[in-house]
Scaffold this active site. Structure first.
Site, PDB file in Angstrom:
ATOM      1  N   HIS A 198      -0.081   3.777   8.388  1.00  0.00           N
ATOM      2  CA  HIS A 198      -1.054   4.675   9.038  1.00  0.00           C
ATOM      3  C   HIS A 198      -0.244   5.462  10.059  1.00  0.00           C
ATOM      4  O   HIS A 198       0.566   4.864  10.784  1.00  0.00           O
ATOM      5  CB  HIS A 198      -2.131   3.878   9.791  1.00  0.00           C
ATOM      6  CG  HIS A 198      -3.006   3.036   8.930  1.00  0.00           C
ATOM      7  ND1 HIS A 198      -4.067   3.546   8.202  1.00  0.00           N
ATOM      8  CD2 HIS A 198      -2.983   1.712   8.654  1.00  0.00           C
ATOM      9  CE1 HIS A 198      -4.662   2.572   7.533  1.00  0.00           C
ATOM     10  NE2 HIS A 198      -4.022   1.442   7.779  1.00  0.00           N
ATOM     11  N   ASN A 204      -6.696   0.494  -2.909  1.00  0.00           N
ATOM     12  CA  ASN A 204      -7.727   0.920  -1.940  1.00  0.00           C
ATOM     13  C   ASN A 204      -7.508   2.349  -1.442  1.00  0.00           C
ATOM     14  O   ASN A 204      -7.379   2.608  -0.258  1.00  0.00           O
ATOM     15  CB  ASN A 204      -7.830  -0.070  -0.759  1.00  0.00           C
ATOM     16  CG  ASN A 204      -6.553  -0.157   0.067  1.00  0.00           C
ATOM     17  OD1 ASN A 204      -5.456   0.079  -0.430  1.00  0.00           O
ATOM     18  ND2 ASN A 204      -6.699  -0.482   1.335  1.00  0.00           N
ATOM     19  N   LEU A 254      -4.994  -6.764   9.128  1.00  0.00           N
ATOM     20  CA  LEU A 254      -6.007  -7.712   8.656  1.00  0.00           C
ATOM     21  C   LEU A 254      -5.512  -8.425   7.406  1.00  0.00           C
ATOM     22  O   LEU A 254      -4.992  -7.748   6.512  1.00  0.00           O
ATOM     23  CB  LEU A 254      -7.323  -6.985   8.353  1.00  0.00           C
ATOM     24  CG  LEU A 254      -8.055  -6.468   9.596  1.00  0.00           C
ATOM     25  CD1 LEU A 254      -9.220  -5.572   9.209  1.00  0.00           C
ATOM     26  CD2 LEU A 254      -8.554  -7.628  10.463  1.00  0.00           C
ATOM     27  N   LYS A 272      -7.983  -6.447  -7.742  1.00  0.00           N
ATOM     28  CA  LYS A 272      -8.050  -6.816  -6.331  1.00  0.00           C
ATOM     29  C   LYS A 272      -9.480  -7.002  -5.867  1.00  0.00           C
ATOM     30  O   LYS A 272     -10.329  -6.129  -6.054  1.00  0.00           O
ATOM     31  CB  LYS A 272      -7.388  -5.716  -5.484  1.00  0.00           C
ATOM     32  CG  LYS A 272      -7.372  -5.969  -3.994  1.00  0.00           C
ATOM     33  CD  LYS A 272      -6.349  -7.012  -3.602  1.00  0.00           C
ATOM     34  CE  LYS A 272      -6.476  -7.478  -2.154  1.00  0.00           C
ATOM     35  NZ  LYS A 272      -5.896  -6.554  -1.194  1.00  0.00           N
ATOM     36  N   ALA A 308      -6.081  -0.812  10.851  1.00  0.00           N
ATOM     37  CA  ALA A 308      -5.354  -2.067  10.638  1.00  0.00           C
ATOM     38  C   ALA A 308      -4.213  -1.829   9.661  1.00  0.00           C
ATOM     39  O   ALA A 308      -4.402  -1.163   8.640  1.00  0.00           O
ATOM     40  CB  ALA A 308      -6.301  -3.124  10.078  1.00  0.00           C
ATOM     41  N   HIS A 320      -8.330 -10.671  -1.230  1.00  0.00           N
ATOM     42  CA  HIS A 320      -8.324 -10.544   0.231  1.00  0.00           C
ATOM     43  C   HIS A 320      -9.269 -11.632   0.723  1.00  0.00           C
ATOM     44  O   HIS A 320     -10.491 -11.490   0.633  1.00  0.00           O
ATOM     45  CB  HIS A 320      -8.804  -9.154   0.678  1.00  0.00           C
ATOM     46  CG  HIS A 320      -8.743  -8.982   2.163  1.00  0.00           C
ATOM     47  ND1 HIS A 320      -7.857  -8.136   2.797  1.00  0.00           N
ATOM     48  CD2 HIS A 320      -9.434  -9.600   3.157  1.00  0.00           C
ATOM     49  CE1 HIS A 320      -8.012  -8.233   4.109  1.00  0.00           C
ATOM     50  NE2 HIS A 320      -8.976  -9.109   4.358  1.00  0.00           N
ATOM     51  N   HIS A 331       0.864  -1.180   0.000  1.00  0.00           N
ATOM     52  CA  HIS A 331       0.000   0.000   0.000  1.00  0.00           C
ATOM     53  C   HIS A 331       0.901   1.230   0.000  1.00  0.00           C
ATOM     54  O   HIS A 331       1.648   1.442   0.958  1.00  0.00           O
ATOM     55  CB  HIS A 331      -0.897   0.006   1.245  1.00  0.00           C
ATOM     56  CG  HIS A 331      -1.822  -1.167   1.298  1.00  0.00           C
ATOM     57  ND1 HIS A 331      -3.112  -1.130   0.823  1.00  0.00           N
ATOM     58  CD2 HIS A 331      -1.624  -2.436   1.735  1.00  0.00           C
ATOM     59  CE1 HIS A 331      -3.672  -2.318   0.972  1.00  0.00           C
ATOM     60  NE2 HIS A 331      -2.797  -3.133   1.523  1.00  0.00           N
ATOM     61  N   LEU A 332       0.810   2.021  -1.067  1.00  0.00           N
ATOM     62  CA  LEU A 332       1.653   3.224  -1.155  1.00  0.00           C
ATOM     63  C   LEU A 332       0.876   4.497  -0.825  1.00  0.00           C
ATOM     64  O   LEU A 332       1.481   5.556  -0.659  1.00  0.00           O
ATOM     65  CB  LEU A 332       2.273   3.347  -2.550  1.00  0.00           C
ATOM     66  CG  LEU A 332       3.288   2.257  -2.955  1.00  0.00           C
ATOM     67  CD1 LEU A 332       3.817   2.522  -4.358  1.00  0.00           C
ATOM     68  CD2 LEU A 332       4.447   2.194  -1.962  1.00  0.00           C
ATOM     69  N   ARG A 333      -0.468   4.380  -0.740  1.00  0.00           N
ATOM     70  CA  ARG A 333      -1.306   5.549  -0.426  1.00  0.00           C
ATOM     71  C   ARG A 333      -1.156   6.656  -1.468  1.00  0.00           C
ATOM     72  O   ARG A 333      -0.775   6.427  -2.590  1.00  0.00           O
ATOM     73  CB  ARG A 333      -1.001   6.091   0.985  1.00  0.00           C
ATOM     74  CG  ARG A 333      -0.913   5.052   2.090  1.00  0.00           C
ATOM     75  CD  ARG A 333      -2.199   4.311   2.320  1.00  0.00           C
ATOM     76  NE  ARG A 333      -2.171   3.563   3.577  1.00  0.00           N
ATOM     77  CZ  ARG A 333      -2.815   2.444   3.803  1.00  0.00           C
ATOM     78  NH1 ARG A 333      -3.549   1.873   2.875  1.00  0.00           N
ATOM     79  NH2 ARG A 333      -2.752   1.850   4.971  1.00  0.00           N
TER      80      ARG A 333
HETATM   81  O1  DOR Z   1      -4.102  -4.509   7.712  1.00  0.00           O
HETATM   82  C1  DOR Z   1      -4.483  -4.160   6.621  1.00  0.00           C
HETATM   83  N1  DOR Z   1      -4.317  -2.881   6.185  1.00  0.00           N
HETATM   84  N2  DOR Z   1      -5.115  -5.032   5.834  1.00  0.00           N
HETATM   85  C2  DOR Z   1      -5.679  -4.674   4.678  1.00  0.00           C
HETATM   86  O2  DOR Z   1      -6.238  -5.520   4.031  1.00  0.00           O
HETATM   87  C3  DOR Z   1      -5.671  -3.256   4.251  1.00  0.00           C
HETATM   88  C4  DOR Z   1      -4.562  -2.529   4.834  1.00  0.00           C
HETATM   89  C5  DOR Z   1      -4.683  -1.025   4.681  1.00  0.00           C
HETATM   90  O3  DOR Z   1      -4.965  -0.566   3.568  1.00  0.00           O
HETATM   91  O4  DOR Z   1      -4.451  -0.316   5.660  1.00  0.00           O
HETATM   92 ZN    ZN Z   2      -3.088  -5.168   1.730  1.00  0.00          ZN
END
Ligand code: DOR
Ligand code: ZN
Length: 353
Positions: free
Chosen positions: A259, A45, A227, A106, A271, A144, A19-21
């Site tokens: 995060h 996402n 997660l 995804k 998560a 997922h 995840h690079l945001r």
């Molecule tokens: O822990 C997680 N963080 N699991 C995921 O599936 C999404 C990810 C997130 O985008 O923060």
């Molecule tokens: Zn992920």
């Protein structure tokens, strides 16, 4: 007398799940991934999610701009993904394939995790045409794998997903390439090792290094919350055995999911574990713990490209046996980020060639 290996040199690896945001966070983290990895499968996402090829191309441009801003000069190619929705048309899959930019689609079951509200409510009911097109175009489905049924215990959601979703999906689309992302259970590892057809799995560093006790060690520990959630010790051992086995179906995917500290250390904290900064150190520590450092190159650098139908990287990287302590916190443009295993000592240190 046995002399411990002091250096490990192997083909430059890729991260098959990260995840690079966007925005400041993207600028803060992209250089960490690019320092260690030549390519990465970038999760879609965002808010709003990346659902079209056009959005994926724009996101890729933002990643390349952020990389330049970050000052990291290592060559890096983001492999983009689309976020599957109940309404993804087959034509979008054809477009994605033709772009050469998008390498996977995804599946987030609606409500399963961070920014999954737009996810799929019933895969086989709503996504038949898209899945058919993906099978036809050899576009991998990245899964997922957790059910969201509130009646299913959070620790059982992956195992139940195999029976309720994975088996019927793969029966209906036997030629569809499927990556079971971030597997966390013995059931997931066994299924991927033995199932027929084109199936593979990514495994994160946290699921190789920790069991669920880490979540409660000396108090509530939000920086180990991700997660799918960490599981019991026998599951961790099954994952470690799978990752270090001869099977080419298992490969590296950090699921590094940044995060800022405050968003983790709060009620209903987010998560995700942040591991991009020190991913190879973490994986090397896990492989070393079972005397399987010789299997790291296949897991990190060979199996992923083979499954995705991409060439392996030509560059090399080195890991040195030098004890390093993971910082307690990373002070970044987006804010403070607590890395996975903050404050812990790792026996290996990454060195680019
Ligand atoms: O822990 C997680 N963080 N699991 C995921 O599936 C999404 C990810 C997130 O985008 O923060
Ligand atoms: Zn992920």
């Amino acid at each position: 007398m046995t002399v411990a290996l002091q250096q490990l040199r192997f083909r430059r690896p890729d991260d098959w799940h990260v995840h690079l945001r966007d925005g400041d966070m993207l600028e803060s983290v992209v250089g960490h991934t690019a320092r260690q990895f030549a390519r990465a499968i970038v999760m879609p996402n965002l808010t709003p999610p990346v659902t079209t090829t056009e959005q994926a191309i724009q996101y890729k441009d933002r990643i390349m701009t952020a990389l330049a801003v970050s000052g990291q000069t290592a060559s890096f190619t983001p492999l983009m993904t689309l976020y599957l929705t109940n309404n993804t048309p087959a034509s979008e899959i054809a477009k994605a394939k033709a772009s050469g930019v998008v390498h996977g689609v995804k599946l987030y079951p609606a409500g399963a995790t961070t920014n999954s509200d737009a996810g799929v409510t019933d895969l086989l009911k709503h996504c038949g045409a898209a899945l058919e097109a993906m099978q036809q175009h050899q576009m991998p489905l990245l899964v997922h794998g957790e059910v969201t049924d509130p009646d299913v215990d959070v620790f059982d959601r992956e195992a139940v997903f195999i029976d309720r979703v994975m088996l019927p999906l793969r029966q209906q689309f036997p030629e569809l390439k499927v990556v079971f992302e971030h597997i966390t259970t013995q059931q997931g590892a066994d299924y991927v090792a033995t199932a027929e057809g084109p199936i593979a799995a990514t495994i994160t560093p946290q699921h190789l290094l920790y069991n669920r006790n880490a979540l409660f060690s000396g108090g509530l520990r939000p920086h180990w919350y991700c997660l799918p959630i960490l599981k019991r010790e026998p599951h961790r051992q099954a994952l470690l055995a799978a990752a270090t086995s001869d099977s080419s179906r298992f490969f590296l995917g950090t699921d590094s999911a940044p995060h800022v500290k405050g968003r983790k250390e709060m009620d209903c904290g987010c998560a995700g574990c942040y591991s991009a900064w020190h991913a190879l150190e973490l994986y090397a520590t896990a492989f070393d713990s079972v005397g399987k450092l010789d299997r790291l190159e296949a897991f990190a650098s060979l199996n992923g490209p083979a499954f995705y139908g991409l060439p392996v990287n030509e560059e090399y990287v080195t890991l040195e046996r030098v004890q390093t302590t993971i910082p307690e916190v990373l002070d970044l443009k987006a804010g403070d980020l607590v890395p996975l295993a903050a404050g812990e000592a790792m026996a290996w240190r990454f060195k680019a060639d």
